[in-house]
Design an enzyme around this catalytic site. Structure first.
Site, PDB file in Angstrom:
ATOM      1  N   TYR A 147       0.817  -1.217   0.000  1.00 37.55           N
ATOM      2  CA  TYR A 147       0.000   0.000   0.000  1.00 37.55           C
ATOM      3  C   TYR A 147       0.851   1.267   0.000  1.00 37.55           C
ATOM      4  CZ  TYR A 147      -4.479  -2.255   0.892  1.00 37.55           C
ATOM      5  OH  TYR A 147      -5.628  -2.990   0.789  1.00 37.55           O
ATOM      6  N   LYS A 199       4.023 -14.311   5.618  1.00 36.85           N
ATOM      7  CA  LYS A 199       4.360 -15.344   4.638  1.00 36.85           C
ATOM      8  C   LYS A 199       5.893 -15.394   4.579  1.00 36.85           C
ATOM      9  CE  LYS A 199       2.881 -18.108   1.359  1.00 36.85           C
ATOM     10  NZ  LYS A 199       2.001 -19.253   1.503  1.00 36.85           N
TER      11      LYS A 199
END
Ligand code: NAD
Length: 360
Positions: free
Chosen positions: A124, A191
């Site tokens: 973002y 992740k």
């Protein structure tokens, strides 16, 4: 005490849910002076800027704002006004409680999860390289020199940036929130197995911060596994802390666990400023129909009342919303199993005001 609050109605369904929320807040017993200002496409038409200086100035002055959703065009056009607001005002923490109110349309029971989402960086951050631009060619060159990888010539590139500073700040926030609200466990999602240097840094920092909070349990989950476990056994989770993009996705997933986007409130918090807003967007297809559920924004209003130390008003409003949900009569289409006999946005506000003993 009268609270000076900035109110941004937003667009799409924003003005309707904002109006309903303003009415229930005015009836809650707390007193407000509303400063109504604008952001998004409508602000550009009226004031020549997507995010007018007057809007930012109002929030900086009042320190507390409540906001309806604002549309962001997909793919082209301007970047998100929501992201710009969070970045410009350094509202680094997005707090999204997802709890089941009895009577809400959900297949689960006893879910009470708080999602803490980092709000300023990750994908973002808006650091992007468009296909076929000279700067993208320079980036491709750098990548081929610095690594053993090649970026295809017809690529667009968006940078995933995660800093230790922002990770530390958001994980600290999650633990402080847990401690202040009697929560038992913080789960960090990532992740890091694949994305070593950004998610890996987030995880390593989270583990370090966790050492400072021995009274609160800490665990981590790989985000795909977290998705599966959330839909299988959500009751095992308490506070979740995530980088920006995963936080966005998991917020909507958790909203689904507790009855949908119509029941998912939120707050964007910085060290000395706050904007309260629902998790949902502007749902343009429902604009002007007096149809959608205003409860997400109303529950964001409850969060705002607690932030303002208006505990009595917060309890009154939350209790009235909970009672209307439990009765299941004066609720919108998304809360009815077959959509039949649903009432409109403004009628939900009427019912909640009645439960609180009428308009003040
Ligand atoms: P959305 O949340 O607006 O709507 C998705 C669907 O969820 C709707 O079609 C509707 O079925 C349901 N829904 C949403 N709010 C509801 C409510 N209050 N009551 C009942 N049902 C509701 O998501 P979208 O369609 O992906 O996004 C529309 C626009 O909103 C996009 O431009 C997006 O960028 C923007 N957006 C803004 C914000 C924000 O202002 N904070 C947040 C998310 C999305």
């Amino acid at each position: 005490m009268v609270h000076n609050i900035t109110l941004i109605p937003g667009d799409g369904i924003g003005p309707e849910v904002s109006q309903a929320t303003r009415r229930v807040l005015d009836a809650s017993g707390a007193r407000f002076k509303w400063d109504v200002v604008y952001a998004g496409a409508e602000a550009e038409e009226e004031f020549g800027a997507l995010l007018p200086e007057a809007t930012l100035a109002s929030i900086r002055k009042n320190r507390v704002a409540i906001k309806g959703p604002v549309t962001t065009p997909v793919g082209s056009g301007f970047r998100s006004i929501n992201v710009a607001l969070r970045k410009k005002l350094d509202l680094y923490a997005c707090l999204r409680p997802c709890k089941i109110y009895p009577g809400a349309p959900t297949r689960f029971t006893d879910v009470d999860i708080v999602v803490v989402r980092e709000n300023t960086e990750d994908l973002y951050a808006g650091i992007e390289f468009e296909e076929s631009k000279p700067e993208t060619a320079r980036l491709r060159q750098l990548v081929s020199e610095a690594t053993e990888s090649e970026v295809r010539e017809d690529s667009g590139v968006s940078l995933k940036v995660i800093s230790e500073t922002a990770s530390r700040r958001i994980v600290n926030f999650a633990f402080e929130y847990a401690r202040a609200h009697g929560r038992k466990k913080v789960t960090a999602a990532h992740k890091a197995n694949i994305i070593k240097f950004s998610d890996g840094l987030f995880l390593a920092t989270a583990r370090e911060v966790a050492q400072e909070y021995p009274d609160i349990e800490f665990e981590d989950r790989i985000v795909d596994n977290l998705c599966m476990q959330l839909v299988k056994r959500p009751q095992q989770f308490d506070v979740l802390v995530l980088p920006n993009l995963y936080g966005d996705l998991i917020s909507d997933l958790c909203a689904g666990l507790v009855g949908g986007l119509g029941l998912a409130p939120g707050a964007n918090l910085g060290d000395d400023m706050a904007i309260f807003e629902a998790t949902h967007g502007s749902a343009p297809k429902y604009k002007g129909l007096n149809k959608v559920n205003p409860m997400s924004m109303m529950l964001s209003g409850v969060m705002m009342l607690r932030h303002l130390d208006e505990t009595g008003a917060a309890d009154r409003l939350e209790g009235a919303i909970a009672a209307v949900i439990a009765e299941g009569k004066d609720v919108t289409y998304d809360m009815k199993p077959d959509g039949a006999n649903a009432v409109g946005t403004s009628q939900v506000a009427d019912a909640i005001i009645k439960k609180m003993g009428g308009a003040k």
